[in-house]
Scaffold this motif. Sequence first.
Motif, short mmCIF file in Angstrom:
data_model
loop_
_atom_site.label_atom_id
_atom_site.label_comp_id
_atom_site.label_asym_id
_atom_site.label_seq_id
_atom_site.Cartn_x
_atom_site.Cartn_y
_atom_site.Cartn_z
N THR A 1 8.94 -22.24 73.80
CA THR A 1 8.51 -20.93 74.28
C THR A 1 8.29 -20.91 75.79
O THR A 1 7.89 -19.89 76.35
CB THR A 1 7.21 -20.48 73.59
OG1 THR A 1 6.20 -21.47 73.77
CG2 THR A 1 7.44 -20.23 72.11
N HIS A 2 8.54 -22.04 76.44
CA HIS A 2 8.42 -22.12 77.89
C HIS A 2 9.77 -22.43 78.53
O HIS A 2 9.84 -23.05 79.60
CB HIS A 2 7.37 -23.16 78.29
CG HIS A 2 5.96 -22.69 78.05
ND1 HIS A 2 5.41 -22.62 76.79
CD2 HIS A 2 5.00 -22.23 78.89
CE1 HIS A 2 4.17 -22.16 76.87
NE2 HIS A 2 3.90 -21.91 78.13
N GLY A 3 10.84 -22.00 77.85
CA GLY A 3 12.17 -22.13 78.41
C GLY A 3 12.68 -23.55 78.49
O GLY A 3 13.61 -23.83 79.26
N ARG A 4 12.13 -24.45 77.71
CA ARG A 4 12.52 -25.87 77.77
C ARG A 4 13.03 -26.31 76.41
O ARG A 4 12.60 -27.28 75.83
CB ARG A 4 11.32 -26.72 78.23
CG ARG A 4 10.89 -26.36 79.64
CD ARG A 4 9.48 -26.82 79.98
NE ARG A 4 9.32 -28.26 79.96
CZ ARG A 4 8.18 -28.90 80.25
NH1 ARG A 4 7.10 -28.18 80.58
NH2 ARG A 4 8.12 -30.21 80.20
N SER A 5 13.99 -25.53 75.89
CA SER A 5 14.50 -25.79 74.54
C SER A 5 15.26 -27.11 74.45
O SER A 5 15.29 -27.73 73.38
CB SER A 5 15.40 -24.63 74.09
OG SER A 5 16.44 -24.42 75.01
N ALA A 6 15.89 -27.54 75.54
CA ALA A 6 16.59 -28.83 75.51
C ALA A 6 15.59 -29.97 75.30
O ALA A 6 15.83 -30.88 74.49
CB ALA A 6 17.36 -29.04 76.81
N GLU B 1 2.01 -18.76 72.28
CA GLU B 1 1.83 -18.80 73.73
C GLU B 1 0.38 -18.70 74.15
O GLU B 1 0.02 -19.11 75.27
CB GLU B 1 2.61 -17.66 74.40
CG GLU B 1 4.11 -17.78 74.27
CD GLU B 1 4.65 -17.06 73.03
OE1 GLU B 1 5.83 -16.69 73.04
OE2 GLU B 1 3.89 -16.86 72.06
N ILE B 2 -0.49 -18.18 73.29
CA ILE B 2 -1.90 -18.07 73.64
C ILE B 2 -2.78 -18.79 72.62
O ILE B 2 -3.98 -18.54 72.54
CB ILE B 2 -2.35 -16.59 73.76
CG1 ILE B 2 -2.18 -15.86 72.41
CG2 ILE B 2 -1.61 -15.87 74.86
CD1 ILE B 2 -2.86 -14.51 72.37
N ARG B 3 -2.18 -19.71 71.87
CA ARG B 3 -2.94 -20.36 70.79
C ARG B 3 -4.14 -21.13 71.33
O ARG B 3 -5.26 -20.99 70.83
CB ARG B 3 -2.02 -21.30 69.99
CG ARG B 3 -2.78 -22.09 68.91
CD ARG B 3 -1.84 -22.63 67.86
NE ARG B 3 -1.28 -21.52 67.11
CZ ARG B 3 0.03 -21.30 66.99
NH1 ARG B 3 0.89 -22.11 67.58
NH2 ARG B 3 0.47 -20.28 66.29
N ALA B 4 -3.94 -21.97 72.34
CA ALA B 4 -5.06 -22.75 72.86
C ALA B 4 -6.13 -21.85 73.45
O ALA B 4 -7.33 -22.07 73.25
CB ALA B 4 -4.55 -23.74 73.91
N ALA C 1 7.33 -14.45 72.88
CA ALA C 1 8.67 -14.60 73.45
C ALA C 1 9.77 -14.19 72.47
O ALA C 1 10.94 -14.29 72.80
CB ALA C 1 8.91 -16.04 73.90
N SER C 2 9.37 -13.74 71.26
CA SER C 2 10.37 -13.33 70.30
C SER C 2 11.21 -12.18 70.83
O SER C 2 10.69 -11.25 71.47
CB SER C 2 9.70 -12.91 68.99
OG SER C 2 10.63 -12.35 68.10
N SER C 3 12.52 -12.23 70.58
CA SER C 3 13.40 -11.17 71.05
C SER C 3 13.38 -9.98 70.11
O SER C 3 13.93 -8.93 70.41
CB SER C 3 14.83 -11.69 71.22
OG SER C 3 15.35 -12.12 69.97
N ASP C 4 12.77 -10.16 68.90
CA ASP C 4 12.66 -9.03 67.97
C ASP C 4 11.68 -8.01 68.52
O ASP C 4 10.70 -8.35 69.19
CB ASP C 4 12.16 -9.51 66.60
CG ASP C 4 13.18 -10.44 65.94
OD1 ASP C 4 14.37 -10.37 66.31
OD2 ASP C 4 12.75 -11.25 65.10
N GLN C 5 11.90 -6.79 68.21
CA GLN C 5 11.04 -5.74 68.75
C GLN C 5 9.70 -5.69 68.06
O GLN C 5 8.68 -5.40 68.65
CB GLN C 5 11.74 -4.37 68.60
CG GLN C 5 12.99 -4.25 69.47
CD GLN C 5 12.68 -4.44 70.95
OE1 GLN C 5 11.76 -3.83 71.48
NE2 GLN C 5 13.43 -5.31 71.62
#
Length: 494
Positions: A231-236, A412-415, A487-491
């Motif tokens: 969720t922080h753009g580091r999928s690799a 993204e806001i769990r902690a 960050a989900s792309s679903d609406q």
Amino acid sequence: MTDEQTGLARRNSGSTGAATFECDVPARLDRLPWGRFHTLVVIALGITWILDGLEVTLAGSVAGALRESPTLGMNAADVGLAASAYLVGAVFGGIFFGWLTDRFGRRKLFFITLALYVAATIATAFSWNLASFAFFRFLTGAGIGGEYTAINSTIQELIPARFRGWTDLAINGSFWVGAALGAGLSIVLLDPDIAGGDLGWRLCFFVGGVLGLFIFAARFWIPESPRWLMTHGRSAEASDVMAGIEGRYRARGHVLAENLDCIKLRERGPLRFREIFETLFRLHRQRSLVGLALMSAQAFFYNAIFFTYALVLTDFYGIPAAQVGWYILPFALGNFLGPLLLGRLFDTVGRRIMIASTYAISGVLLALSGYLFEQGLLTAQTQTIAWMVIFFFASAAASSAYLTVSETFPLEIRALAIAVFYAVGTGLGGVAGPVLFGRLIETGSREAVFMGYLFGSVLMIAAATVQAFWGVAAERKPLETVARPLASSDQERA
């Protein structure tokens, strides 16, 4: 397509202009059978609760010794004040480190918070007056509060959905392994023939801090949460971490399911405070109400009673301060067995029923035992047995509060969600509790103390009612189903 490739499966430009991609990391984590990896995660991270149990029990067990200390010269109200300083530190530490954990990752923060805890606990052993003792307890609490946020979020994100409830409750219940350790330490080190006096309580804190040093080594092999990375753009990187975890299973002959579901995510920058506020108190306001009710009630219930447990034994039952640890050991046993034995029911019977039931039973039993105490019908031994039974249920209830706030909000806001509800709940219920009970005990009135117990009972029953009506049935569901990532792309978001 291999598992290692699917984290980067597909990228395109969404309607908002942000790059979107598909990722199957959650499904890959949830398909794993329980293995050595999960056991090591539980041991290396779950030991945080053992440390907290050690800390809280030491503070409670040495309460009598602190009052007898020629250096500190504390009274019952001062002991309650120091306990509240620890809790205030936990509140501020939870919020500050919770925000950092969501922003910079789980792994970095669970090393930083552990370092703070160790340093502050050792410093407590060298306190020279009430102010320094309270300050070092504040810093110790800040380290533990930060640990709660970093560790709870990491464990939630690494444990498969079908084991999440029982595992979380069992780990939170390990607090009482630390409580037993603390009680044992106090029995030995407060014994006048071994150390006792001013040296005894100092050694208790010093040894507790040194034990924390050994945890560092156990954490070095734990990877960053793949869910946080994705969720922080580091999928690799997330996919690489998953490949390493899965490699352990394949090396042992496990065949892992293929053709897993992917979730669609969009790349986005750090969350703004306005987005965090709107997510917690507008998008998920009902869940926030539940989390606040559960955390506040259990914080008052536990902190008010346990931080002043030693004072009740010494002031009302005449138990010598050096012998308090013997009464905490069976109390700790009941607290540990509750989450361990009831935990699986939270995954089978369900969260809503089990959380509401354990809260309600705890409240009713506390009111009953408080009445017996007020009437003078209990001895030190029967009082301990009564609290063993009460906290068998209350321990499972309190653990389920942490489970609730850590699994019902977006990743993204769990902690930070854990931190916010821990902070608000502890601020409302926990910080005031020890001070209030310290003053009630100082009066020497059983009736006054009973009123405090009755108030705690009402809070627990009220929380049970809130949970029964608005609690989330999150059992055996993926975290992304319980609360869709921001960050989900679903609406639409759950």
